[in-house]
Design a protein around this motif. Structure first.
Motif, PDB file in Angstrom:
ATOM      1  N   GLY A 166     132.349  14.740  64.710  1.00  0.00           N
ATOM      2  CA  GLY A 166     132.363  15.048  63.293  1.00  0.00           C
ATOM      3  C   GLY A 166     131.351  16.073  62.835  1.00  0.00           C
ATOM      4  O   GLY A 166     131.227  16.334  61.633  1.00  0.00           O
ATOM      5  N   ARG A 167     130.625  16.729  63.740  1.00  0.00           N
ATOM      6  CA  ARG A 167     129.618  17.698  63.318  1.00  0.00           C
ATOM      7  C   ARG A 167     129.311  18.699  64.429  1.00  0.00           C
ATOM      8  O   ARG A 167     129.080  18.327  65.571  1.00  0.00           O
ATOM      9  CB  ARG A 167     128.333  16.980  62.917  1.00  0.00           C
ATOM     10  CG  ARG A 167     127.187  17.861  62.470  1.00  0.00           C
ATOM     11  CD  ARG A 167     127.495  18.650  61.207  1.00  0.00           C
ATOM     12  NE  ARG A 167     127.941  17.831  60.094  1.00  0.00           N
ATOM     13  CZ  ARG A 167     128.270  18.318  58.904  1.00  0.00           C
ATOM     14  NH1 ARG A 167     128.204  19.631  58.701  1.00  0.00           N
ATOM     15  NH2 ARG A 167     128.692  17.529  57.944  1.00  0.00           N
ATOM     16  N   THR A 168     129.342  19.980  64.094  1.00  0.00           N
ATOM     17  CA  THR A 168     128.913  21.049  64.985  1.00  0.00           C
ATOM     18  C   THR A 168     127.785  21.803  64.302  1.00  0.00           C
ATOM     19  O   THR A 168     127.902  22.162  63.127  1.00  0.00           O
ATOM     20  CB  THR A 168     130.057  22.021  65.311  1.00  0.00           C
ATOM     21  OG1 THR A 168     131.096  21.309  65.998  1.00  0.00           O
ATOM     22  CG2 THR A 168     129.580  23.163  66.190  1.00  0.00           C
ATOM     23  N   SER A 169     126.696  22.035  65.021  1.00  0.00           N
ATOM     24  CA  SER A 169     125.520  22.657  64.420  1.00  0.00           C
ATOM     25  C   SER A 169     125.019  23.812  65.274  1.00  0.00           C
ATOM     26  O   SER A 169     125.078  23.766  66.498  1.00  0.00           O
ATOM     27  CB  SER A 169     124.394  21.633  64.251  1.00  0.00           C
ATOM     28  OG  SER A 169     124.797  20.566  63.412  1.00  0.00           O
ATOM     29  N   ALA A 170     124.519  24.840  64.610  1.00  0.00           N
ATOM     30  CA  ALA A 170     123.872  25.969  65.271  1.00  0.00           C
ATOM     31  C   ALA A 170     122.530  26.193  64.590  1.00  0.00           C
ATOM     32  O   ALA A 170     122.445  26.204  63.359  1.00  0.00           O
ATOM     33  CB  ALA A 170     124.733  27.217  65.189  1.00  0.00           C
ATOM     34  N   VAL A 171     121.487  26.360  65.384  1.00  0.00           N
ATOM     35  CA  VAL A 171     120.132  26.536  64.849  1.00  0.00           C
ATOM     36  C   VAL A 171     119.520  27.815  65.415  1.00  0.00           C
ATOM     37  O   VAL A 171     119.457  27.989  66.637  1.00  0.00           O
ATOM     38  CB  VAL A 171     119.230  25.330  65.191  1.00  0.00           C
ATOM     39  CG1 VAL A 171     117.817  25.569  64.672  1.00  0.00           C
ATOM     40  CG2 VAL A 171     119.801  24.040  64.618  1.00  0.00           C
ATOM     41  N   ILE A 172     119.102  28.694  64.527  1.00  0.00           N
ATOM     42  CA  ILE A 172     118.273  29.835  64.898  1.00  0.00           C
ATOM     43  C   ILE A 172     116.831  29.400  64.718  1.00  0.00           C
ATOM     44  O   ILE A 172     116.408  29.055  63.612  1.00  0.00           O
ATOM     45  CB  ILE A 172     118.577  31.052  64.007  1.00  0.00           C
ATOM     46  CG1 ILE A 172     119.986  31.584  64.285  1.00  0.00           C
ATOM     47  CG2 ILE A 172     117.533  32.145  64.226  1.00  0.00           C
ATOM     48  CD1 ILE A 172     120.415  32.693  63.342  1.00  0.00           C
ATOM     49  N   ARG A 173     116.074  29.392  65.800  1.00  0.00           N
ATOM     50  CA  ARG A 173     114.675  28.954  65.735  1.00  0.00           C
ATOM     51  C   ARG A 173     113.766  30.145  66.016  1.00  0.00           C
ATOM     52  O   ARG A 173     113.834  30.766  67.072  1.00  0.00           O
ATOM     53  CB  ARG A 173     114.431  27.825  66.731  1.00  0.00           C
ATOM     54  CG  ARG A 173     113.066  27.153  66.614  1.00  0.00           C
ATOM     55  CD  ARG A 173     112.970  25.916  67.493  1.00  0.00           C
ATOM     56  NE  ARG A 173     113.845  24.840  67.030  1.00  0.00           N
ATOM     57  CZ  ARG A 173     114.960  24.458  67.662  1.00  0.00           C
ATOM     58  NH1 ARG A 173     115.319  25.039  68.795  1.00  0.00           N
ATOM     59  NH2 ARG A 173     115.694  23.482  67.172  1.00  0.00           N
ATOM     60  N   LEU A 174     112.904  30.467  65.056  1.00  0.00           N
ATOM     61  CA  LEU A 174     111.978  31.590  65.169  1.00  0.00           C
ATOM     62  C   LEU A 174     110.551  31.065  65.302  1.00  0.00           C
ATOM     63  O   LEU A 174     110.198  30.063  64.673  1.00  0.00           O
ATOM     64  CB  LEU A 174     112.080  32.498  63.936  1.00  0.00           C
ATOM     65  CG  LEU A 174     113.464  33.115  63.665  1.00  0.00           C
ATOM     66  CD1 LEU A 174     113.457  33.858  62.336  1.00  0.00           C
ATOM     67  CD2 LEU A 174     113.866  34.048  64.797  1.00  0.00           C
ATOM     68  N   PRO A 175     109.710  31.733  66.109  1.00  0.00           N
ATOM     69  CA  PRO A 175     108.350  31.222  66.338  1.00  0.00           C
ATOM     70  C   PRO A 175     107.530  31.158  65.058  1.00  0.00           C
ATOM     71  O   PRO A 175     107.666  32.003  64.164  1.00  0.00           O
ATOM     72  CB  PRO A 175     107.760  32.221  67.341  1.00  0.00           C
ATOM     73  CG  PRO A 175     108.609  33.433  67.247  1.00  0.00           C
ATOM     74  CD  PRO A 175     109.971  32.966  66.865  1.00  0.00           C
ATOM     75  N   ALA A 176     106.648  30.166  64.990  1.00  0.00           N
ATOM     76  CA  ALA A 176     105.835  29.932  63.795  1.00  0.00           C
ATOM     77  C   ALA A 176     104.971  31.133  63.447  1.00  0.00           C
ATOM     78  O   ALA A 176     104.671  31.382  62.267  1.00  0.00           O
ATOM     79  CB  ALA A 176     104.969  28.688  64.008  1.00  0.00           C
ATOM     80  N   TRP A 177     104.559  31.900  64.473  1.00  0.00           N
ATOM     81  CA  TRP A 177     103.674  33.025  64.180  1.00  0.00           C
ATOM     82  C   TRP A 177     104.331  34.082  63.311  1.00  0.00           C
ATOM     83  O   TRP A 177     103.626  34.889  62.671  1.00  0.00           O
ATOM     84  CB  TRP A 177     103.109  33.641  65.459  1.00  0.00           C
ATOM     85  CG  TRP A 177     104.062  34.107  66.513  1.00  0.00           C
ATOM     86  CD1 TRP A 177     104.378  33.469  67.666  1.00  0.00           C
ATOM     87  CD2 TRP A 177     104.808  35.343  66.537  1.00  0.00           C
ATOM     88  NE1 TRP A 177     105.268  34.211  68.410  1.00  0.00           N
ATOM     89  CE2 TRP A 177     105.543  35.367  67.742  1.00  0.00           C
ATOM     90  CE3 TRP A 177     104.905  36.424  65.656  1.00  0.00           C
ATOM     91  CZ2 TRP A 177     106.382  36.431  68.076  1.00  0.00           C
ATOM     92  CZ3 TRP A 177     105.741  37.486  65.992  1.00  0.00           C
ATOM     93  CH2 TRP A 177     106.471  37.480  67.186  1.00  0.00           C
TER      94      TRP A 177
END
Length: 409
Positions: free
Chosen positions: A389-400
């Motif tokens: 019931g769920r498909t997810s995509a995450v763009i993760r960028l560094p905290a700096w």
């Protein structure tokens, strides 16, 4: 998260690295060059660093005991993305590097100056660099000019005729052809997709007599068309089709503005039905130093993918993970079909197979390889997951990248 960004043309760049016929410490001219760099910048260590897939190895070194290190320890992986030298007078004062493995662990590098090594093909294989283990003042313009000039000499030495020349030239020529083909395939898709959205929205507009719906669809069509025009200009300015290289135009921007603009869109799905996009967060402002056009392009590709292949509810949001890294999320209430193998996402620079054979069904369309490349160019990562019931995509960028807003290097 990895400690280094990945060049947009990484497969082609690695092919050029593999084509080099040089072994560590075996080229007298390279040994002479690192000695000159060490004396010119008055540092204890100078290196000709070749940035390979999982490591950096040193074609020449002066004042450094190891012949190679893990790529996680490679500041040169950042230097190869630049056209000018990368200079870090104090790594602990720079948000990008104060937690870098080579800074917090032995040998505790505190000063770095490196010029990219660019082959005649335009591909960047490494860096000619100077290191110190205490902070230093900014090198003089004359010293940096010398470093740049010597990096050119290193490049010519690596391509010196007579060292397996025929085989090397053939492999580098092939790498250039692959770079151009891959670049055109990826960018060509992104040129066509906004136009497809525009045409689809206009067709939907023709079949409705509700003013509110018509205004929304017309706005989506206009935004998509404008996006296409802007993309063409960005490619001309920041891309090199001959090498497949794409450069970052980094500026401070508010990522919540990008998310908000996407949440305003109403786009047609593969079945012709219009789908709306909603915000899933309450963030009012999250500023970071990024290439806003490329981040928008990466997020666009995920949203369009969800619209074309996902469920009816599409959410887009922004936030931070437990380590302070920035997260841009796109999710929908659809499920991936059985043809999609998420294990391919763990392969470097590949999402679901080759471009020619990849299907656009099941939520992994042609836009995702480009998204992944753009995110990795920023030093980030793309994560896709699926549950019932769920498909997810995450763009993760560094905290700096958020921390750079205050320091402004």
């Amino acid at each position: 998260m990895r400690s280094f960004p990945i060049p947009f043309n990484e497969p082609e760049r690695l092919a050029a690295v593999q084509a080099l016929s040089v072994s560590p410490d075996e080229e007298p001219i390279l040994n002479e060059i690192v000695d000159m760099v060490r004396k010119e910048l008055d540092v204890p260590t100078a290196l000709v660093s070749i940035v390979d897939q999982d490591k950096q190895w040193f074609a020449a070194r002066d004042g450094f005991p190891l012949c190679e290190t893990s790529r996680d320890y490679s500041i040169c992986s950042h230097a190869i993305l630049r056209s000018d030298p990368l200079v870090l007078c104090d790594t602990l004062a720079d948000p990008r590097f104060r937690d870098h493995p080579v800074v917090v662990n032995p040998p505790h590098v505190r000063f770095y100056a490196g010029a990219p090594i660019v082959l005649s093909s335009g591909l960047r294989v490494g860096s000619l660099c100077a290191l110190d283990y205490v902070p230093r003042e900014q090198p003089s313009a004359s010293s940096l000019a010398t470093l740049i000039g010597l990096s050119h000499v290193v490049a010519r030495a690596l391509e010196r005729p007579g060292r397996n020349a025929t085989n090397t030239e053939a492999r580098q020529e092939n790498a250039g052809r692959v770079a151009k083909s891959e670049f055109i395939s990826l960018i060509g898709h992104e040129l066509r997709t906004p136009l497809t959205i525009a045409l689809g929205s206009l067709k939907l507009l023709e079949g409705t007599d509700k003013a509110s719906s018509a205004n929304s669809l017309f706005t989506s069509a206009l935004k998509a068309t404008e996006h296409l025009q802007d993309l063409v200009e960005r490619i001309i300015e920041f891309a090199d089709a001959s090498t497949g290289e794409l450069r970052l135009n980094e500026q401070v921007c508010d990522l919540t503005d990008i998310v908000a603009s996407i949440a305003e869109l109403k786009l047609p799905g593969a079945d012709g039905e219009a789908k709306s996009i909603r915000r899933s967060d309450q963030e009012t402002s999250l500023k970071a130093r990024v290439d806003s056009d490329q981040i928008r392009l990466a997020l666009d590709a995920l949203v369009i993918n969800a619209v074309q292949h996902g469920g009816s509810e599409i959410l887009v949001g922004i936030g931070r993970d437990g380590d302070g890294n920035i997260e841009l999320n796109v999710s929908d209430d659809g499920e991936m079909n059985d043809n999609v193998d998420l294990s391919f996402l763990d392969e470097p620079f590949v999402v679901g197979g080759s471009l020619d054979n990849r299907s656009t069904e099941g939520g992994l369309g042609l836009g995702l390889p480009l998204t992944r490349k753009l995110v990795e160019l920023h030093g980030g990562e793309l994560q896709i997951s699926s549950s019932p019931g769920r498909t997810s995509a995450v763009i993760r960028l560094p905290a700096w990248r958020e921390e750079l807003v205050g320091s402004g290097p």
